[in-house]
Design an enzyme around this catalytic site. Sequence first.
Site, PDB file in Angstrom:
ATOM      1  N   LYS A 164       0.718  -1.295  -0.008  1.00  0.00           N
ATOM      2  CA  LYS A 164      -0.112   0.059   0.001  1.00  0.00           C
ATOM      3  C   LYS A 164       0.930   1.246  -0.119  1.00  0.00           C
ATOM      4  CE  LYS A 164      -4.351  -1.983   1.197  1.00  0.00           C
ATOM      5  NZ  LYS A 164      -5.607  -2.017   2.338  1.00  0.00           N
ATOM      6  N   ARG A 208      -3.844  -9.963   4.859  1.00  0.00           N
ATOM      7  CA  ARG A 208      -4.071 -10.014   3.492  1.00  0.00           C
ATOM      8  C   ARG A 208      -2.850  -9.557   2.615  1.00  0.00           C
ATOM      9  NH1 ARG A 208      -6.196  -6.905  -0.261  1.00  0.00           N
ATOM     10  NH2 ARG A 208      -7.713  -7.817  -2.151  1.00  0.00           N
TER      11      ARG A 208
HETATM   12  C1  7PM Z   1      -4.842  -0.675  -5.644  1.00  0.00           C
HETATM   13  C2  7PM Z   1      -4.881  -0.198  -4.291  1.00  0.00           C
HETATM   14  C3  7PM Z   1      -5.310  -2.005  -5.761  1.00  0.00           C
HETATM   15  C4  7PM Z   1      -5.380  -0.856  -3.543  1.00  0.00           C
HETATM   16  C5  7PM Z   1      -5.768  -2.628  -4.762  1.00  0.00           C
HETATM   17  C6  7PM Z   1      -5.842  -2.023  -3.560  1.00  0.00           C
HETATM   18  C7  7PM Z   1      -8.035  -4.606   1.205  1.00  0.00           C
HETATM   19  C8  7PM Z   1      -9.101  -5.230   0.712  1.00  0.00           C
HETATM   20  C9  7PM Z   1      -7.911  -3.938  -0.900  1.00  0.00           C
HETATM   21  C10 7PM Z   1      -7.868  -4.524   2.583  1.00  0.00           C
HETATM   22  C11 7PM Z   1      -9.670  -6.174   2.917  1.00  0.00           C
HETATM   23  C12 7PM Z   1      -4.973  -3.789  -2.165  1.00  0.00           C
HETATM   24  C13 7PM Z   1      -6.334  -2.793  -2.302  1.00  0.00           C
HETATM   25  N1  7PM Z   1      -7.338  -3.945   0.251  1.00  0.00           N
HETATM   26  N2  7PM Z   1      -9.967  -6.168   1.606  1.00  0.00           N
HETATM   27  N3  7PM Z   1      -9.226  -4.874  -0.543  1.00  0.00           N
HETATM   28  N4  7PM Z   1      -8.601  -5.277   3.591  1.00  0.00           N
HETATM   29  N5  7PM Z   1     -10.511  -6.812   3.705  1.00  0.00           N
HETATM   30  O1  7PM Z   1      -3.877  -3.246  -1.479  1.00  0.00           O
HETATM   31  O2  7PM Z   1      -6.835  -3.826   3.137  1.00  0.00           O
HETATM   32  O3  7PM Z   1      -5.250  -4.806  -2.477  1.00  0.00           O
HETATM   33  S1  7PM Z   1      -7.751  -3.695  -2.321  1.00  0.00           S
END
Ligand code: 7PM
Length: 284
Positions: free
Chosen positions: A231, A266
Amino acid sequence: MKQAEAEGGLVQLQLGKHTLDLTRPQVMGVLNRTPDSFSDAGQFTDFDAARRHAHAMVQQGAAIIDIGGESTRPGAEPVSVQEEIERVVPLIARLAGEVDAPISVDTSKPDVMRAAVRAGAVMINDVYALRQAGALQAAHDCRVPVCLMHMQGEPRSMQQNPHYQDVVNEVRQFLAGRVRACIAAGIQSEQILIDPGFGFGKTLDHNLQLLRQLHEFTMLGQPLLVGLSRKSMIGTLLGKVPVAERLQGSVAAAVVAVLRGAQLIRCHDVAPTVAALRVAAAAR
Ligand code: 7PM
């Protein structure tokens, strides 16, 4: 009753036929279903690459595979129900029959939840915490565990001006309210996970406060899942490095989260995260 349970925490999570031991940290591997290319050959390659990636993550120790078809990246545009179902459902159906790990669907749409669970998903991961119309009912009907994530605003605009008086308290109150809403809708308490939603409508400072005080979320009595992998907060802390250079920082953040009470992490880079969390758990 086991010790951890006596202290108020869940020690196991039932995901279809799989029982997850929550007394040690568990890893959820991220599988993003990118938009299909135009040619049939391209679609096959993409589908097959996703399958192979899922198998690799399970071999590396992932306890859950999280499959998403809509980008929740800041500024992202929404995709249609139809499109999202086409991206995730065939993959879930195929993987559910061939991979020895539970599959979670990363979606906010009730129709996608229903189709994914029908195809074999045994968990719903919703960045809107079941606030979209019909989502509570759909999740209840699916009778699978749900992860409720906090987000301020919506993906399109959430990073424009995040604001809180007290981020830890506000996120905790929000999650407590969503847990109550789930229980009122008939979802069992043992099937509710919570997640503070790092990066979802939060500045670097908000994210750091949440990570420092992560313990404050364990008192809600629900399993705590966190996503910090790759992130932008990691990128910023390392001097605005690109995604490809965020592995070590992501692993460090996962270790900190586990030491502060997170039970599920995750992440994208399963092998190094699993190794680091084994060492962290032994020293806990
Ligand atoms: C771009 C930036 C693509 C951020 C995807 C993301 C989470 C999640 C995501 C989280 C839960 C990523 C995010 N982040 N579900 N879905 N918790 N429960 O880094 O922090 O994958 S999408």
